[in-house]
Enzyme design. Structure first.
Site, PDB file in Angstrom:
ATOM      1  N   TYR A 174       3.082   4.582   0.708  1.00 31.25           N
ATOM      2  CA  TYR A 174       3.581   5.485   1.996  1.00 31.25           C
ATOM      3  C   TYR A 174       2.451   6.386   2.683  1.00 31.25           C
ATOM      4  O   TYR A 174       1.876   6.939   1.884  1.00 31.25           O
ATOM      5  CB  TYR A 174       4.786   6.150   1.183  1.00 31.25           C
ATOM      6  N   ASP A 177       0.812  -1.112  -0.128  1.00 31.25           N
ATOM      7  CA  ASP A 177       0.207   0.069   0.046  1.00 31.25           C
ATOM      8  C   ASP A 177       0.772   1.293  -0.038  1.00 31.25           C
ATOM      9  O   ASP A 177       1.966   1.194   0.275  1.00 31.25           O
ATOM     10  CB  ASP A 177      -0.976  -0.016   1.038  1.00 31.25           C
ATOM     11  N   HIS A 189      11.510  -9.147   0.495  1.00 32.62           N
ATOM     12  CA  HIS A 189      11.106  -7.601   0.488  1.00 32.62           C
ATOM     13  C   HIS A 189      12.490  -6.571   0.585  1.00 32.62           C
ATOM     14  O   HIS A 189      13.411  -7.160   1.537  1.00 32.62           O
ATOM     15  CB  HIS A 189      10.111  -7.275   1.241  1.00 32.62           C
ATOM     16  N   PHE A 215       7.093   2.339  -4.082  1.00 35.66           N
ATOM     17  CA  PHE A 215       8.459   2.407  -3.623  1.00 35.66           C
ATOM     18  C   PHE A 215       8.898   3.667  -3.909  1.00 35.66           C
ATOM     19  O   PHE A 215       9.932   4.203  -3.525  1.00 35.66           O
ATOM     20  CB  PHE A 215       9.477   1.315  -4.327  1.00 35.66           C
TER      21      PHE A 215
END
Length: 226
Positions: A64, A62, A184, A75
């Site tokens: 930031y 989801d 991740h 990202f």
């Protein structure tokens, strides 16, 4: 709430008339009217770079949830915002893999312009409340987008970083596509195998093997040198 206006519109048009999407739309509209929500309404669908141009897909979770960070690409942050820890680690892997220098910003629009689709599975979030818009309907919508991508009859690379992204692997069964998995890039997990995965060079090798232009992964500095 902004609308998708490019060649994604036709393959996703069926979603907009489904009951879940009408409910999602009303929920998100009310959230924007009553709370602080990220990203800005006009940025919600920024990830949807033209479908015919998509060569690489990066899946996030989801947006930031800090002030001024999210602008619709997973990202990525706006140029004047501090680089988040996961992106710091992505840049580290880019440096180790391809020799890219670490830039002074986290604005990844250059990747999107080259056909890298950076899609969160949830497209909105309440300020300072991670995962606060989970299970309101976005997952059904982005699953539909992933199915559209899977059906594309051309080579596409899917970068699945972390368990939530890897859970989408079952939807990806097109033999023309390349699926690369790694932990991740979060500081909590990057050392378990994200570092050293070489996904960026492996992506470019695959694209070149199929006669496609590789991605220029180098993000330039935006602040002038002193």
């Amino acid at each position: 709430m902004a609308a998708i206006a490019n060649d994604w519109l036709e393959p996703l048009s069926g979603e907009f008339s489904k009951p879940y999407y009408r409910q999602l739309y009303q929920t998100v509209k009310k959230e924007y009217e009553t709370r602080q929500i990220f990203p800005a309404p006009d940025d919600i669908f920024n990830a949807f770079t033209p479908l015919h141009k998509v060569k690489v897909v990066i899946l996030g979770q989801d947006p930031y949830h800090g002030d001024g960070q999210a602008h619709g690409l997973c990202f990525s942050v706006k140029p004047d915002v501090d680089i988040p820890p996961s992106l710091v680690n992505i840049y580290q892997e880019l440096q180790d893999d391809l020799g890219c220098f670490v830039p002074d910003n986290g604005y990844l629009k250059k990747w999107a312009d080259q056909g890298v689709l950076m899609l969160n599975t949830v497209l909105t979030v309440r300020a300072h409340a991670a995962n606060s818009h989970r299970n309101i309907g976005w997952e059904e919508f982005t699953d539909a987008a992933i199915r559209v991508l899977n059906e594309q009859d051309r080579p596409i690379v899917f970068l699945l970083w972390g368990r939530p992204a890897q859970m989408k692997k079952a939807m990806l069964n097109n033999p023309k596509h390349l699926i690369l998995e790694a932990p991740h890039p979060s500081p909590l997990s990057a050392y378990r195998g994200f570092f050293g995965c070489r996904h960026f060079s492996r992506t470019n090798e695959f694209l070149k093997e199929h006669g496609l232009e590789p991605i220029d992964w180098q993000i330039e500095n935006v602040r002038s040198c002193e």
